[in-house]
Design an enzyme around this catalytic site. Sequence first.
Site, PDB file in Angstrom:
ATOM      1  N   HIS A  72     -13.445  -1.822   7.173  1.00  0.00           N
ATOM      2  CA  HIS A  72     -12.207  -2.469   7.634  1.00  0.00           C
ATOM      3  C   HIS A  72     -12.358  -3.077   9.031  1.00  0.00           C
ATOM      4  O   HIS A  72     -13.126  -2.571   9.864  1.00  0.00           O
ATOM      5  CB  HIS A  72     -11.114  -1.395   7.669  1.00  0.00           C
ATOM      6  CG  HIS A  72      -9.742  -1.901   7.921  1.00  0.00           C
ATOM      7  ND1 HIS A  72      -9.142  -1.837   9.150  1.00  0.00           N
ATOM      8  CD2 HIS A  72      -8.840  -2.480   7.098  1.00  0.00           C
ATOM      9  CE1 HIS A  72      -7.922  -2.344   9.066  1.00  0.00           C
ATOM     10  NE2 HIS A  72      -7.710  -2.736   7.830  1.00  0.00           N
ATOM     11  N   ASN A 110       0.828  -1.211   0.000  1.00  0.00           N
ATOM     12  CA  ASN A 110       0.000   0.000   0.000  1.00  0.00           C
ATOM     13  C   ASN A 110       0.861   1.260   0.000  1.00  0.00           C
ATOM     14  O   ASN A 110       0.398   2.336   0.374  1.00  0.00           O
ATOM     15  CB  ASN A 110      -0.915   0.015   1.229  1.00  0.00           C
ATOM     16  CG  ASN A 110      -1.822  -1.189   1.280  1.00  0.00           C
ATOM     17  OD1 ASN A 110      -2.425  -1.561   0.281  1.00  0.00           O
ATOM     18  ND2 ASN A 110      -1.906  -1.812   2.442  1.00  0.00           N
ATOM     19  N   HIS A 133      -7.127   4.757   2.409  1.00  0.00           N
ATOM     20  CA  HIS A 133      -6.595   4.514   1.057  1.00  0.00           C
ATOM     21  C   HIS A 133      -6.734   5.725   0.136  1.00  0.00           C
ATOM     22  O   HIS A 133      -6.495   5.616  -1.060  1.00  0.00           O
ATOM     23  CB  HIS A 133      -7.283   3.302   0.425  1.00  0.00           C
ATOM     24  CG  HIS A 133      -7.012   2.045   1.170  1.00  0.00           C
ATOM     25  ND1 HIS A 133      -5.823   1.355   1.064  1.00  0.00           N
ATOM     26  CD2 HIS A 133      -7.750   1.371   2.072  1.00  0.00           C
ATOM     27  CE1 HIS A 133      -5.860   0.296   1.843  1.00  0.00           C
ATOM     28  NE2 HIS A 133      -7.021   0.280   2.479  1.00  0.00           N
ATOM     29  N   SER A 164     -10.953  -1.215   0.959  1.00  0.00           N
ATOM     30  CA  SER A 164      -9.612  -1.774   0.846  1.00  0.00           C
ATOM     31  C   SER A 164      -9.508  -3.044   0.013  1.00  0.00           C
ATOM     32  O   SER A 164      -8.438  -3.350  -0.485  1.00  0.00           O
ATOM     33  CB  SER A 164      -9.018  -2.016   2.234  1.00  0.00           C
ATOM     34  OG  SER A 164      -9.947  -2.613   3.085  1.00  0.00           O
ATOM     35  N   LYS A 205       0.220   4.131   4.720  1.00  0.00           N
ATOM     36  CA  LYS A 205       0.007   3.765   3.316  1.00  0.00           C
ATOM     37  C   LYS A 205       0.612   4.840   2.406  1.00  0.00           C
ATOM     38  O   LYS A 205       1.798   4.792   2.141  1.00  0.00           O
ATOM     39  CB  LYS A 205      -1.473   3.498   3.097  1.00  0.00           C
ATOM     40  CG  LYS A 205      -1.832   2.209   3.843  1.00  0.00           C
ATOM     41  CD  LYS A 205      -3.278   1.897   3.990  1.00  0.00           C
ATOM     42  CE  LYS A 205      -3.405   0.592   4.756  1.00  0.00           C
ATOM     43  NZ  LYS A 205      -4.691   0.423   5.414  1.00  0.00           N
ATOM     44  N   GLU A 225     -15.916   4.246   4.670  1.00  0.00           N
ATOM     45  CA  GLU A 225     -14.573   4.539   4.161  1.00  0.00           C
ATOM     46  C   GLU A 225     -14.720   5.297   2.852  1.00  0.00           C
ATOM     47  O   GLU A 225     -15.740   5.167   2.181  1.00  0.00           O
ATOM     48  CB  GLU A 225     -13.816   3.228   3.895  1.00  0.00           C
ATOM     49  CG  GLU A 225     -13.638   2.405   5.144  1.00  0.00           C
ATOM     50  CD  GLU A 225     -12.975   1.050   4.877  1.00  0.00           C
ATOM     51  OE1 GLU A 225     -12.357   0.864   3.809  1.00  0.00           O
ATOM     52  OE2 GLU A 225     -13.078   0.188   5.757  1.00  0.00           O
TER      53      GLU A 225
HETATM   54  C1  LIG Z   1      -4.970  -0.152   6.751  1.00  0.00           C
HETATM   55  C2  LIG Z   1      -6.268   0.363   7.241  1.00  0.00           C
HETATM   56  C3  LIG Z   1      -6.430   0.728   8.576  1.00  0.00           C
HETATM   57  C4  LIG Z   1      -5.369   0.486   9.605  1.00  0.00           C
HETATM   58  O1  LIG Z   1      -4.297   1.373   9.488  1.00  0.00           O
HETATM   59  P1  LIG Z   1      -2.861   0.928  10.033  1.00  0.00           P
HETATM   60  O2  LIG Z   1      -2.134   2.214  10.163  1.00  0.00           O
HETATM   61  O3  LIG Z   1      -2.288   0.013   9.004  1.00  0.00           O
HETATM   62  O4  LIG Z   1      -3.084   0.254  11.336  1.00  0.00           O
HETATM   63  C5  LIG Z   1      -7.636   1.277   8.970  1.00  0.00           C
HETATM   64  N1  LIG Z   1      -8.639   1.441   8.085  1.00  0.00           N
HETATM   65  C6  LIG Z   1      -8.527   1.071   6.791  1.00  0.00           C
HETATM   66  C7  LIG Z   1      -9.671   1.271   5.865  1.00  0.00           C
HETATM   67  C8  LIG Z   1      -7.343   0.506   6.337  1.00  0.00           C
HETATM   68  O5  LIG Z   1      -7.249   0.117   5.082  1.00  0.00           O
END
Ligand SMILES: *Cc1c(COP(=O)(O)O)cnc(C)c1O
Length: 382
Positions: free
Chosen positions: A131, A45, A210, A182, A241, A178
């Site tokens: 998520h 990512n 994202h 993801s 990411k 979101e």
């Molecule tokens: C990756 C992700 C998270 C978690 O974030 P991290 O910093 O990797 O713990 C939370 N929400 C979504 C939608 C994600 O894709």
Amino acid sequence: MRTPDSELNDLDQAGLRRHLRRIDSPQGVNIRLAGSGEFLNFSSNDYLGLANHPANKASYTVNIERYGTGSGSSRLVCGSQSPHHELEEKLAALKNAEAALTFSSGFATATGVIPALCGKDDIIILDKLCHASLIDGARLSGATIRVYPHNDLPKLKKHLAWATEKVQANGRILVITESIFSMDGDRAPLQEICDIVTASPALFMLDEAHAFGIIGPKGRGLAAELGIETQVDLQMGTFSKGTGLSGGYLCSSRSLIDLLTNKARSFIYSTAPSPSLAATISDCLDLITGDEGDQLRSKLWTNIHNFRTKAESAIVPVIIGENEPALEAAEKLKNKGLLVPAIRYPTVPRGTARLRVTLSAAHSDDQIESLNYALAEFDSFH
Ligand SMILES: *Cc1c(COP(=O)(O)O)cnc(C)c1O
């Protein structure tokens, strides 16, 4: 009593056992796997290619000299170091919010924020594809949970009407979605959701994990692209990411942030992230919102559209169906030197096992073309 080995065996039998794959190189487009050599990576990512970027590395090095490596305690115990404050001030301005609070990860943000705001007398409404961190946060809160099918606005409206009727005078309703999902890489109909939620008494939480760094003016996210940040009560995201570092954030009103500082357990009872990391994230936000950020985003979107003209984000699923064929497809690609993960139940619904392609600004045109070529065999849209 059941043993760990019997549980592992059950996972094996169901084709669901996971193993860690060891990488012997920094994160990037070309990675080296222990024992099997170099691969072209379409599985991370690290959308802007910042995880091993010279600017991030130089900044981290300088900031370690300046601030040291560890923070020593929770920010409420020993004191709260200036890099965290500077980062939060910069981030709040960027997200058009009054204030921000940072956490050690996006996961810790969700599991801290949601139970701090909601309890057993409250109602949380989420998209079915949210998520795991958002789902776990909702469960941990003890609130009543209602889930609507992915992006199903009539069902969201129905849940909201029910919740508005049911909630007590002092209760709270929280709607969570979101901006980019993801495992499907599609977008939420954010303007419509925002209109529905703002017409109700509910609070609106949006996870831009994202989208941050990738979508919207200066990479400020999907809410910024639509100009509706001030209608999103809780803007969440991650630095792990697009930013190529690690950590999570929540932007909101001053009073909500003050409340979270008092009530979010993953903030209160966890040692603050390293001050050198916080300072490096601050520097990286300047890069992301500057000319270099614009260039990286432009290259990323060129790559995305060269891969699939209609893709809505840097995540592009190639649906295979059952678990075994998806695993076989990933294995075939690996034999050609391409790393694309197979994603299976329970991460995605049964029968929708897929290859999950993620693209980066660091991929070259030729690399995107070789992926297209190798995928032709599996992709019915091709
Ligand atoms: C990756 C992700 C998270 C978690 O974030 P991290 O910093 O990797 O713990 C939370 N929400 C979504 C939608 C994600 O894709």
